[in-house]
Design a protein around this motif. Structure first.
Motif, short mmCIF file in Angstrom:
data_model
loop_
_atom_site.label_atom_id
_atom_site.label_comp_id
_atom_site.label_asym_id
_atom_site.label_seq_id
_atom_site.Cartn_x
_atom_site.Cartn_y
_atom_site.Cartn_z
N PRO A 98 4.95 4.29 -12.61
CA PRO A 98 3.69 4.99 -12.86
C PRO A 98 2.45 4.11 -12.72
CG PRO A 98 4.93 4.68 -14.90
CD PRO A 98 5.85 4.34 -13.78
N ASP A 99 2.63 2.79 -12.77
CA ASP A 99 1.46 1.91 -12.66
C ASP A 99 1.17 1.50 -11.21
OD1 ASP A 99 -0.66 0.29 -13.96
OD2 ASP A 99 0.51 -1.41 -13.21
N HIS A 100 2.04 1.89 -10.28
CA HIS A 100 1.81 1.51 -8.88
C HIS A 100 0.58 2.22 -8.34
CE1 HIS A 100 6.19 0.10 -7.91
NE2 HIS A 100 5.62 -0.58 -8.89
N LYS A 101 -0.25 1.45 -7.64
CA LYS A 101 -1.45 2.01 -7.03
C LYS A 101 -1.19 2.44 -5.59
CE LYS A 101 -3.57 0.92 -10.83
NZ LYS A 101 -2.48 0.19 -11.50
N PHE A 102 -0.14 1.89 -4.99
CA PHE A 102 0.26 2.24 -3.63
C PHE A 102 1.67 1.72 -3.41
CE2 PHE A 102 -1.52 -2.01 -3.46
CZ PHE A 102 -0.62 -2.70 -2.67
N GLU A 103 2.32 2.19 -2.40
CA GLU A 103 3.59 1.65 -1.93
C GLU A 103 3.59 1.74 -0.41
OE1 GLU A 103 6.37 2.69 -5.84
OE2 GLU A 103 6.93 3.47 -3.87
N TRP A 104 3.77 0.60 0.25
CA TRP A 104 3.67 0.54 1.70
C TRP A 104 5.01 0.78 2.37
CZ3 TRP A 104 0.54 -4.64 1.41
CH2 TRP A 104 -0.84 -4.35 1.29
N ASP A 105 4.94 1.32 3.58
CA ASP A 105 6.13 1.34 4.43
C ASP A 105 6.19 0.00 5.15
OD1 ASP A 105 4.39 1.44 6.62
OD2 ASP A 105 4.52 3.62 6.79
#
Length: 378
Positions: A168-175
């Motif tokens: 829940p604290d992630h601001k983004f997740e990249w491929d």
């Protein structure tokens, strides 16, 4: 940073070992390969990686940084020396420090590191922090190696319960393409090379999604300049708050080295003495039983040397011997033991360290022990 969430979402995938352990092992393998002396873990959270790295014999300085002071304080006791560390000090020095602060800020305490790790960190950064991050880590800190791991969003559909982000604290997740683009641009800007890899293999038949965790290993192309930043950029004040510091006992400290040497010399001397006395006691003709006292008295064997010859024998022989109620064990004999030799380095150093701590013969060339206690026990 999010071990509990991963265990919840990746239970069906069954990563063995667990994914977070694979990331930590990846770092340990790099440490084994490059042998860095100073390592900093940015986003150290519960200090697990630091705890694992403190057992790596090449590391002499460990530093952790995290924005959450409470999590560090709850776990920092794991980094404190144990009683055994004082009883058996390591040959290397080791200092561990934890700092409270943001990776978007520069602090001189983070200069001079060989390896910087950022394990599952960047996805927690706000956009403004992420923009400053490369300049702080690659431009200001400028270590020889930087390791960055981050979730691979292409793997997310395989994780039950994950809708948008894994935490829940992630601001983004990249491929993979996004991470590769950022990594290559950052490496080019700060004169690093980068190798992209990862941990957490996908199930058979799903190899096209890549690793669950993607990792970039950045290696600086050129030797560090003496001043990696201009004088105008040089920070004059610390911005991080130190919340923990532990200095481990080390044999590089003369006090601990002396204690270790005296202990080892005493131990070896006692073993040699007892072995010699046991050998002599096995020769009945050299002992007389006194029925009035009800015990065996130790009598010097015929081949024992007089006090006048003691110095000559010690100087020219490495054999221990008995004279009266004294056992003489040449220092050269004790110095020949590998551990004593390694601790002291030179015979002169051995003599200096035990002087006044161990009873020596009048000429100082042999350890002198009393036989009386062993005779009474026998």
């Amino acid at each position: 940073m999010e071990k509990n969430f991963e265990e919840q979402f990746t239970g069906i995938i069954k990563f063995i070992p667990p994914l977070y352990k694979q990331r930590y092992q990846f770092v340990k393998d790099l440490v084994g390969k490059y042998k860095p002396k100073k390592v900093a873990d940015l986003g150290c959270a519960d200090c697990t990686l630091l705890w694992m790295l403190k057992f790596c014999s090449c590391i002499e300085v460990l530093a952790g940084l995290d924005i959450c002071a409470s999590v560090m304080k709850e776990n920092m006791h794991r980094l404190s020396p144990l009683p055994v560390d004082y009883l058996q000090p390591a040959e290397r020095s080791l200092t561990i420090t934890l700092h409270h602060g943001s990776v978007a800020h520069k602090d001189p305490c983070m200069l001079g590191f060989d390896l910087v790790t950022c394990i599952e960190l960047i996805e927690h950064l706000e956009e403004s922090e992420l923009k400053k991050f490369p300049e702080v880590v690659f431009g200001f800190m400028a270590p020889s190696i930087v390791v960055i791991s981050t979730p691979n969003s292409e793997f997310n559909p395989l994780l039950p319960g994950v809708t948008l982000f894994r935490h829940p604290d992630h601001k983004f997740e990249w491929d993979r393409a996004q991470f590769q683009s950022w990594a290559l641009e950052t490496a080019k800007c700060y004169d690093y090379s980068v190798e992209l890899t990862g941990v957490g293999c996908p199930p058979t038949g799903m190899e096209n999604v890549g690793f669950c965790t993607q990792i970039g290993v950045f290696v600086r192309k050129y030797p560090q300049a003496s001043e990696p930043y201009s004088q105008s950029e040089k920070p004059t004040e610390a911005v991080y708050k130190t919340v923990f510091k532990a200095v481990y006992p080390s044999l590089k400290d003369e006090k601990y080295l002396q204690n270790a040497v005296v202990s080892e010399v005493t131990f070896r001397a006692q073993i040699i003495k007892q072995s010699l006395l046991d050998h002599l006691m096995s020769e009945p003709e050299e002992y007389n039983d006194d029925p009035t006292e009800g015990k065996t008295k130790f009598q010097p064997p015929m081949n024992c040397f007089s006090e006048d010859l003691a110095k000559l024998v010690v100087e020219k022989s490495m054999e221990p011997f008995v004279d009266g109620n004294k056992v003489y064990i040449p220092l050269r004999t004790i110095f020949s033991f590998p551990k004593v030799n390694r601790l002291c380095g030179t015979f002169e150093k051995l003599h200096k360290l035990i002087a006044g701590k161990v009873t020596l013969s009048s000429d100082g060339s042999a350890v002198m022990l009393n036989t009386e206690r062993e005779n009474e026990e026998n």
